[in-house]
Design a protein around this motif. Sequence first.
Motif, PDB file in Angstrom:
ATOM      1  N   ASN A 153      31.952  37.763  27.988  1.00  0.00           N
ATOM      2  CA  ASN A 153      32.962  38.825  28.154  1.00  0.00           C
ATOM      3  C   ASN A 153      33.872  38.896  26.932  1.00  0.00           C
ATOM      4  N   PRO A 154      34.437  40.083  26.654  1.00  0.00           N
ATOM      5  CA  PRO A 154      35.431  40.188  25.569  1.00  0.00           C
ATOM      6  C   PRO A 154      36.624  39.267  25.843  1.00  0.00           C
ATOM      7  N   GLU A 155      37.331  38.885  24.790  1.00  0.00           N
ATOM      8  CA  GLU A 155      38.458  37.967  24.906  1.00  0.00           C
ATOM      9  C   GLU A 155      39.537  38.516  25.837  1.00  0.00           C
ATOM     10  N   GLU A 156      39.720  39.868  25.816  1.00  0.00           N
ATOM     11  CA  GLU A 156      40.756  40.471  26.664  1.00  0.00           C
ATOM     12  C   GLU A 156      40.444  40.251  28.148  1.00  0.00           C
ATOM     13  N   VAL A 157      39.168  40.366  28.507  1.00  0.00           N
ATOM     14  CA  VAL A 157      38.764  40.179  29.907  1.00  0.00           C
ATOM     15  C   VAL A 157      38.993  38.742  30.339  1.00  0.00           C
ATOM     16  N   LEU A 158      38.621  37.801  29.468  1.00  0.00           N
ATOM     17  CA  LEU A 158      38.798  36.378  29.780  1.00  0.00           C
ATOM     18  C   LEU A 158      40.283  36.033  29.926  1.00  0.00           C
ATOM     19  N   GLN A 159      41.112  36.592  29.030  1.00  0.00           N
ATOM     20  CA  GLN A 159      42.548  36.320  29.117  1.00  0.00           C
ATOM     21  C   GLN A 159      43.152  36.909  30.394  1.00  0.00           C
ATOM     22  N   LEU A 160      42.674  38.102  30.760  1.00  0.00           N
ATOM     23  CA  LEU A 160      43.152  38.745  31.981  1.00  0.00           C
ATOM     24  C   LEU A 160      42.769  37.919  33.213  1.00  0.00           C
ATOM     25  N   ALA A 161      41.556  37.375  33.215  1.00  0.00           N
ATOM     26  CA  ALA A 161      41.105  36.526  34.323  1.00  0.00           C
ATOM     27  C   ALA A 161      41.960  35.271  34.415  1.00  0.00           C
ATOM     28  N   ALA A 162      42.245  34.680  33.256  1.00  0.00           N
ATOM     29  CA  ALA A 162      43.078  33.474  33.238  1.00  0.00           C
ATOM     30  C   ALA A 162      44.486  33.791  33.728  1.00  0.00           C
ATOM     31  N   GLN A 163      45.037  34.918  33.258  1.00  0.00           N
ATOM     32  CA  GLN A 163      46.399  35.285  33.638  1.00  0.00           C
ATOM     33  C   GLN A 163      46.505  35.535  35.144  1.00  0.00           C
ATOM     34  N   ARG A 164      45.481  36.176  35.707  1.00  0.00           N
ATOM     35  CA  ARG A 164      45.491  36.458  37.143  1.00  0.00           C
ATOM     36  C   ARG A 164      45.467  35.169  37.955  1.00  0.00           C
ATOM     37  N   ARG A 165      44.686  34.206  37.514  1.00  0.00           N
ATOM     38  CA  ARG A 165      44.596  32.926  38.218  1.00  0.00           C
ATOM     39  C   ARG A 165      45.880  32.108  38.038  1.00  0.00           C
ATOM     40  N   LYS A 166      46.470  32.178  36.836  1.00  0.00           N
ATOM     41  CA  LYS A 166      47.752  31.501  36.613  1.00  0.00           C
ATOM     42  C   LYS A 166      48.797  32.024  37.599  1.00  0.00           C
ATOM     43  N   ARG A 212      30.546  21.487  46.536  1.00  0.00           N
ATOM     44  CA  ARG A 212      29.756  21.914  45.363  1.00  0.00           C
ATOM     45  C   ARG A 212      29.505  23.421  45.403  1.00  0.00           C
ATOM     46  N   GLN A 213      29.232  23.940  46.624  1.00  0.00           N
ATOM     47  CA  GLN A 213      28.995  25.378  46.756  1.00  0.00           C
ATOM     48  C   GLN A 213      30.244  26.195  46.412  1.00  0.00           C
ATOM     49  N   ILE A 214      31.420  25.650  46.775  1.00  0.00           N
ATOM     50  CA  ILE A 214      32.675  26.342  46.442  1.00  0.00           C
ATOM     51  C   ILE A 214      32.848  26.399  44.928  1.00  0.00           C
ATOM     52  N   ALA A 215      32.551  25.279  44.249  1.00  0.00           N
ATOM     53  CA  ALA A 215      32.663  25.241  42.790  1.00  0.00           C
ATOM     54  C   ALA A 215      31.662  26.185  42.142  1.00  0.00           C
ATOM     55  N   ILE A 216      30.441  26.233  42.687  1.00  0.00           N
ATOM     56  CA  ILE A 216      29.418  27.141  42.136  1.00  0.00           C
ATOM     57  C   ILE A 216      29.849  28.593  42.314  1.00  0.00           C
ATOM     58  N   LYS A 217      30.433  28.891  43.482  1.00  0.00           N
ATOM     59  CA  LYS A 217      30.903  30.259  43.730  1.00  0.00           C
ATOM     60  C   LYS A 217      31.993  30.648  42.728  1.00  0.00           C
ATOM     61  N   ALA A 218      32.887  29.682  42.437  1.00  0.00           N
ATOM     62  CA  ALA A 218      33.970  29.959  41.483  1.00  0.00           C
ATOM     63  C   ALA A 218      33.430  30.188  40.084  1.00  0.00           C
ATOM     64  N   ILE A 219      32.441  29.392  39.691  1.00  0.00           N
ATOM     65  CA  ILE A 219      31.906  29.510  38.325  1.00  0.00           C
ATOM     66  C   ILE A 219      31.028  30.755  38.163  1.00  0.00           C
ATOM     67  N   GLY A 220      30.553  31.290  39.294  1.00  0.00           N
ATOM     68  CA  GLY A 220      29.639  32.434  39.225  1.00  0.00           C
ATOM     69  C   GLY A 220      30.322  33.783  39.153  1.00  0.00           C
ATOM     70  N   GLN A 221      31.634  33.811  39.112  1.00  0.00           N
ATOM     71  CA  GLN A 221      32.336  35.088  39.045  1.00  0.00           C
ATOM     72  C   GLN A 221      32.130  35.731  37.669  1.00  0.00           C
ATOM     73  N   THR A 222      31.833  37.020  37.682  1.00  0.00           N
ATOM     74  CA  THR A 222      31.441  37.722  36.439  1.00  0.00           C
ATOM     75  C   THR A 222      32.558  37.728  35.406  1.00  0.00           C
ATOM     76  N   GLU A 223      33.820  37.736  35.859  1.00  0.00           N
ATOM     77  CA  GLU A 223      34.914  37.825  34.889  1.00  0.00           C
ATOM     78  C   GLU A 223      35.080  36.542  34.083  1.00  0.00           C
ATOM     79  N   LEU A 224      34.410  35.450  34.519  1.00  0.00           N
ATOM     80  CA  LEU A 224      34.488  34.196  33.770  1.00  0.00           C
ATOM     81  C   LEU A 224      33.304  34.009  32.820  1.00  0.00           C
TER      82      LEU A 224
END
Length: 948
Positions: free
Chosen positions: A923-936, A907-919
């Motif tokens: 945030n602007p759509e460009e930032v969210l898309q960049l975060a998604a692209q980096r994870r992809k 649960r702590q790992i999931a909370i840490k993942a959800i707490g990242q500022t880029e998610l």
Amino acid sequence: DPPPVQLIVQFLEQASKPSVNEQNQVQPPPDNKRNRILKLLALKVAAHLKWDLDVLEKSLSVPVLNMLLNELLCISKVPPGTKHVDVDLSSLPPTTAMAILLYNRWAIRTIVQSSFPVKQVKPGPPQLNVMNQMQQEKELTENILKVLKEQAADSILVLEGALKLNKDLYVHTIRTLDLLAMEPGMVNGETESSTAGLKISAEEIQCQVCYDLGAIYFQQGATNAAVHENAKEKFCKTKELIAKNGSSSLHFTIDEERLAGYCQACGVLTSSSDDVTPYSQIHSCMKSGSYQDLVKIFLEDNLTLSLPVQFRQSVLRELFQKAQQGNDALDEVCFKVCVCNTVCDVLQGRTIDIHFCQLFLKPSKEKIDFLLEVCSRSINLENASEALKRKMAAFLKNLCLGLEDLQLVFMISSHELFIKLLKDDERKLLIDQMRKRSPRINLCTKPVTSFYDIPASPSVNIGQLEHQLILSVDPWRIRQILIELHGMTSERQFWTVSNKWEVPNVYGNVILGIKDNLTRDLVYILMAKGLHCCAIKDFVHAKQLFAACLELVTEFSPKLRQVMLNEMLLLDIYTHEAGAGASGERPPSDLISRVRGYLEMRVPDIPLRQVIAEECVAFLLNWSENEYLTMQVPLPLVQTNPYVKLGQLLAATCKELPGPKESRRTAKDLWEVVVQICSVSNQHKRGNDGRVSLIKHRESTLGIMYRSELLSFIKKLREPLVLTTILSLFVKLHNVREDIVNDIAAEHISIWPSSIPNLQSVDFEAVAVTVKELVSYALTVNANNHFWLIIQADIYFATNQYSAALHYYLQAGAVCSDFFNKMVPPDVYTDQVIKRMIKCCSLLNCHTQVAILCQFLREVDYKTAFKALQEQNSHDAMDSYYEYIWDVTILEYLTYLHHKRGETDKRQIAIKAIGQTELNASNPEEVLQLAAQRRKKKFLQAMAKLYF
């Protein structure tokens, strides 16, 4: 009727059903006559099966078998709540002692079985009541296992005590169970006597108990190595008893293969100076780091071949892993072990491992020295069979051909083993080929003189001359030898000296019609040797031989002159395709004109080889001469030559791509031709009984050529658009089949018709085989064509090979995105491809990967993602993948799921993942898309490392 074991389940389920009182409160099952009878029936079924634990364990779940054995204990008068370890077995009635033994044997067998990995069965459509029932059974099994493990030490002591009994015991039969069910006054003590029930001899009991104790000791050895000695002792005792009494009895059967595996493993883990095996020696060397001794063991085993190939490969993999972790000193050891394995593979007729090719990319004198030492010590030439010698000779010969440094080649060719294995003519041919490759040697230094101007030398022994005739590829020397031979005897036909000299029948009839014996022999041998040089890609000598033959036949036979011109055209095509053409250089216009001239040639009575027309059409298609094939090729030629017709249809279809509407008409014509080739001809035959049966002929003569000829022609094509076109046609033909569940995708597939009038006439099995062969060939032409890689992946997906399918889906994405450093184009990773990747991961039990891939879809599939995350038995890295999730909804669900299960760390790992500022949703759509692209990118790279 249900099988006997299923009856046990039914009886016990009925007997254990809870009751409901008047206040609707759930009560334990009542101890009434009905339930007692049901339990007795279950025990009788088990008695019918002679209490064989192998049979019972395979068919009954842990809770059911636990209930059955507890009922056996109860009916055998074992006081409830009594610790079995506190009971003296020798003082108990035989059936009671046997019941305790059965229970404790089952207990430790169940503990051992639970330590093995189990392949999860994919459940069907979710049904709430079924899922609840499965969950309850799972929890009950876990609770029983927990109790059994807590009591494991007691169970072991009970079984150790049983080994000291040394007396026969008895197990309940249907008769003794009936007697026990009677009133106590009617039994008269029969069930308490030593002769009641089925007799199990003391040796049978000891054999099975020793085997079960050995298994539990072996399992405990994972955490306590000293226990392996106990396991070894018990397994050895089991082997002695089996040798004495046999492996089967009325009561048990021991898997002798598994027992042998246990004994072998114990021998490695507990090796002593008195008990040394290659396995124990290798284990000791790996543990102590004595790698030179390890190489010595592998080298010695190349003669005895006692180590299995899988074991050899596993040792090499372990060494590679250690080397990759930073131990540079192991690089040489890896090479030496790999060489030993490779030579072993060669001698046993297996393919050479890719590791050997990688390690030999930079050969050196030291590497060649060691390789030759291994080869010499791996074969005893005095006793080796001819087949073994040929395998070693072929390996050394191919090794020479793969080396560029002539000094290294000389090291091999001058070695004693090489000289003994290869004949003189083989060594000479090999050295000639090596010299021809070297830029320092000019092979064309002979002055061009008239063919008849060479004087004949004095005659020598006929045998020596015939030997020289076989070896020589110099046309002038061949003529000189034949003149000498004909001067010595006029009765021999020297074109028959070697059975390797083969000339096509269409030419042979004309050549053998030459009246002059010397000329006939000379023409036949020059042509046969030239064709052989063509076949082995020695184009320089082939050209010299053909040129000499052309000069010779020009003087007396216009027919043979045209034959030689045709063969020289084919030779020039081969030479260009293997040389400048391979690097993309277009052929000279003169060669293209000669190819066209051959196709349009109308000289009567000229013997023609079909392969020349085939190669000419393939040549024009490969160099995109579509305009000529479509518009300029003569109509009679199209009507008479099937390859020209096929080439014209292919060229016309490719010429009009892209643009499905415009190319549909030409595509339809090509489609009909291929469908006709792949159709089977049906014939009706009346049998002896008068019935009419249908016979299907696989190779139909309905089309313009056979399917095998079509496949052979396609495998001469290299032009990507042509290959894509014909590949998409066969894919579409494969998909037209009515019983196809998973379609295969392909580029330009929409241009083909979507139906076939006579569907039953098409041999779809042959079509499926053709698709597989074509895509395999296409990937040899260009292994980085993502559309072809997707087709290969779809084929594996359709045939349920999910790991291989994922490999090719990922490879397709990697080649078009610089290994995922760029975005994979949406026409490559379509929703269909992503969904198939999801299904592959799901069926491989990689449920976290499923959830992550659900984000890749245009609309996130939350239902599938949530269902996958609910699976607790996942074969992937699970929570270490959470960093690749960018969808906040999925992360929130993970947090809730782990909280519900009490899994704090996850649960702590999931909370840490959800707490990242880029998610952050703000945030602007460009930032969210960049975060998604980096994870992809990171996720796909991680997947690629896993499946490549």
